[in-house]
Design a protein around this motif. Structure first.
Motif, PDB file in Angstrom:
ATOM      1  N   THR A 104       0.836  -1.201   0.000  1.00  0.00           N
ATOM      2  CA  THR A 104       0.000   0.000   0.000  1.00  0.00           C
ATOM      3  C   THR A 104       0.867   1.246   0.000  1.00  0.00           C
ATOM      4  O   THR A 104       0.636   2.184  -0.772  1.00  0.00           O
ATOM      5  CB  THR A 104      -0.933   0.000   1.225  1.00  0.00           C
ATOM      6  N   TYR A 105       1.880   1.271   0.867  1.00  0.00           N
ATOM      7  CA  TYR A 105       2.804   2.404   0.903  1.00  0.00           C
ATOM      8  C   TYR A 105       3.609   2.493  -0.393  1.00  0.00           C
ATOM      9  O   TYR A 105       3.881   3.592  -0.893  1.00  0.00           O
ATOM     10  CB  TYR A 105       3.759   2.273   2.095  1.00  0.00           C
ATOM     11  N   LEU A 106       4.005   1.348  -0.937  1.00  0.00           N
ATOM     12  CA  LEU A 106       4.822   1.338  -2.150  1.00  0.00           C
ATOM     13  C   LEU A 106       4.078   1.981  -3.313  1.00  0.00           C
ATOM     14  O   LEU A 106       4.593   2.898  -3.974  1.00  0.00           O
ATOM     15  CB  LEU A 106       5.217  -0.090  -2.499  1.00  0.00           C
ATOM     16  N   ASP A 111       2.552   6.513  -6.984  1.00  0.00           N
ATOM     17  CA  ASP A 111       1.594   7.479  -7.536  1.00  0.00           C
ATOM     18  C   ASP A 111       2.061   8.906  -7.280  1.00  0.00           C
ATOM     19  O   ASP A 111       2.008   9.770  -8.175  1.00  0.00           O
ATOM     20  CB  ASP A 111       0.212   7.269  -6.912  1.00  0.00           C
ATOM     21  N   SER A 112       2.525   9.156  -6.067  1.00  0.00           N
ATOM     22  CA  SER A 112       2.964  10.508  -5.702  1.00  0.00           C
ATOM     23  C   SER A 112       4.186  10.933  -6.503  1.00  0.00           C
ATOM     24  O   SER A 112       4.244  12.048  -7.037  1.00  0.00           O
ATOM     25  CB  SER A 112       3.259  10.567  -4.203  1.00  0.00           C
ATOM     26  N   SER A 152      10.131   5.097  -3.447  1.00  0.00           N
ATOM     27  CA  SER A 152       8.922   4.488  -2.899  1.00  0.00           C
ATOM     28  C   SER A 152       9.251   3.236  -2.086  1.00  0.00           C
ATOM     29  O   SER A 152       8.647   2.992  -1.027  1.00  0.00           O
ATOM     30  CB  SER A 152       7.945   4.138  -4.027  1.00  0.00           C
ATOM     31  N   ILE A 153      10.193   2.435  -2.566  1.00  0.00           N
ATOM     32  CA  ILE A 153      10.606   1.243  -1.818  1.00  0.00           C
ATOM     33  C   ILE A 153      11.242   1.638  -0.496  1.00  0.00           C
ATOM     34  O   ILE A 153      10.975   1.030   0.553  1.00  0.00           O
ATOM     35  CB  ILE A 153      11.569   0.392  -2.666  1.00  0.00           C
ATOM     36  N   LEU A 154      12.084   2.672  -0.501  1.00  0.00           N
ATOM     37  CA  LEU A 154      12.716   3.137   0.736  1.00  0.00           C
ATOM     38  C   LEU A 154      11.665   3.636   1.728  1.00  0.00           C
ATOM     39  O   LEU A 154      11.732   3.324   2.928  1.00  0.00           O
ATOM     40  CB  LEU A 154      13.718   4.244   0.420  1.00  0.00           C
ATOM     41  N   ASP A 155      10.696   4.393   1.238  1.00  0.00           N
ATOM     42  CA  ASP A 155       9.632   4.901   2.092  1.00  0.00           C
ATOM     43  C   ASP A 155       8.845   3.760   2.736  1.00  0.00           C
ATOM     44  O   ASP A 155       8.608   3.755   3.954  1.00  0.00           O
ATOM     45  CB  ASP A 155       8.713   5.799   1.263  1.00  0.00           C
ATOM     46  N   ILE A 202       8.849  10.733   8.613  1.00  0.00           N
ATOM     47  CA  ILE A 202       9.152  10.123   7.316  1.00  0.00           C
ATOM     48  C   ILE A 202       8.091  10.495   6.286  1.00  0.00           C
ATOM     49  O   ILE A 202       8.391  10.823   5.128  1.00  0.00           O
ATOM     50  CB  ILE A 202       9.262   8.589   7.463  1.00  0.00           C
ATOM     51  N   GLY A 203       6.815  10.484   6.722  1.00  0.00           N
ATOM     52  CA  GLY A 203       5.739  10.839   5.809  1.00  0.00           C
ATOM     53  C   GLY A 203       5.809  12.284   5.351  1.00  0.00           C
ATOM     54  O   GLY A 203       5.504  12.593   4.195  1.00  0.00           O
TER      55      GLY A 203
END
Length: 309
Positions: A104-106, A111-112, A152-155, A202-203
């Motif tokens: 979901t985060y990825l 998208d962002s 995105s993977i790091l996030d 982080i967000g």
């Protein structure tokens, strides 16, 4: 039941959008239809871009990647929800919950970042049209997509690492239809103060930087459009980024709406209903926005459908 630190064997229960048995068949049909429309719509965008040489440009290359990300985004939550409704079982394992939260985060991060990259593409196209093909070369486009994936993977890795350090009780009820990390923080047995600060920090970085990039790009774009002397020229320049701007407003508007609704409302179930707009409706509307407002996409779709029929 008394909470105990049994994270290794914890079982989560996704309560979904409603516990009313009479609404379950309606919810199943509704979300199955939304899922099929979303997947088919975004697949048509990808096929149209890949099969039509008129669309082999940076803007449509990024659009096809955004469509692929939207398919992954909605596929992370809806199929599991449909299985739970069909089997009348709302349980999910600890590892399955973390995996769902990771993807979901990825895909939300993809998208962002893709929307940010597309804003930069429109900035170069409008502000430096004579150097567009030189600046937005295939190497840079590929590098931007690769960087979006890595960011995105790091996030997602950082957020899931924070959640994995928490301990939960034996049975945890999540008032949503998917494993949402902010809700997992409120359900943990251990102290979450430090982890909450780190997750929101982080967000703010991974979310604030793309928003700042989009705002900067559109400030430059609007200032360049206003300098165009003719009204026809201003309309033509603005029309090239109107679809992207609409998608940006929809994506971040629904995201902020979910955030504020969860902050203001004390009902977690209302927050779950609001998150449907962000995780389900937005990926479904993106292909319609681009296909209905873009003549090149409509022509490519007609050529694609004529070849298949």
């Amino acid at each position: 039941m008394e909470s105990r630190n049994l994270t290794g064997i914890s079982q989560f229960f996704l309560l979904g959008l409603s516990e009313d048995p009479e609404l379950q068949p309606l919810l199943f049909e509704l979300f199955l239809s939304i899922y099929l429309i979303t997947v088919c719509g975004n697949l048509l965008i990808i096929l149209a871009v890949s099969s039509d040489h008129h669309l082999h440009s940076p803007m449509y290359f990024f659009l096809s990647n955004l469509s692929l990300s939207d398919i992954g985004f909605i596929s992370t939550t809806i199929p599991n929800m449909l299985v739970n409704i069909h089997t009348q079982s709302n349980s999910i394992t600890y590892d399955g919950c973390l995996t769902q939260a990771f993807f979901t985060y990825l895909f939300a991060g993809l998208d962002s970042t893709f929307l940010t990259v597309m804003a930069y593409d429109r900035l170069v196209a409008i502000c430096q049209p004579l150097h567009y093909t030189i600046i937005m070369n295939p190497q840079l486009c590929g590098l931007l997509v690769l960087a979006s994936f890595l960011i995105s993977i790091l996030d997602s890795q950082l957020n899931i690492f924070m959640v994995s350090q928490l301990t939960f009780g034996l049975n945890v009820e999540i008032p949503s239809f998917f494993c949402d990390p902010p809700q997992l923080l409120t359900l943990a047995c251990s102290d979450t103060y430090v982890y909450t600060i780190l997750i929101y920090f982080i967000g703010s970085i991974f979310g604030g930087v793309p928003v700042s990039g989009i705002l900067f790009s559109y400030i430059r774009i609007i200032s360049s459009i206003l300098r165009v002397s003719s009204s026809g020229g201003r309309y033509k320049a603005f029309s090239t980024c109107a679809s992207h701007l609409l998608v940006v407003c929809l994506y971040y508007g629904t995201g902020l709406g979910v955030y504020f609704s969860s902050s203001i409302s004390s009902s977690a179930r209302k927050g779950a209903v609001a998150s449907v707009m962000y995780t389900v409706v937005t990926p479904m509307l993106n292909p319609f926005i681009y296909s209905l407002r873009n003549k090149d996409i409509k022509k490519a779709l007609r050529r694609l459908l004529s070849r298949t029929t």
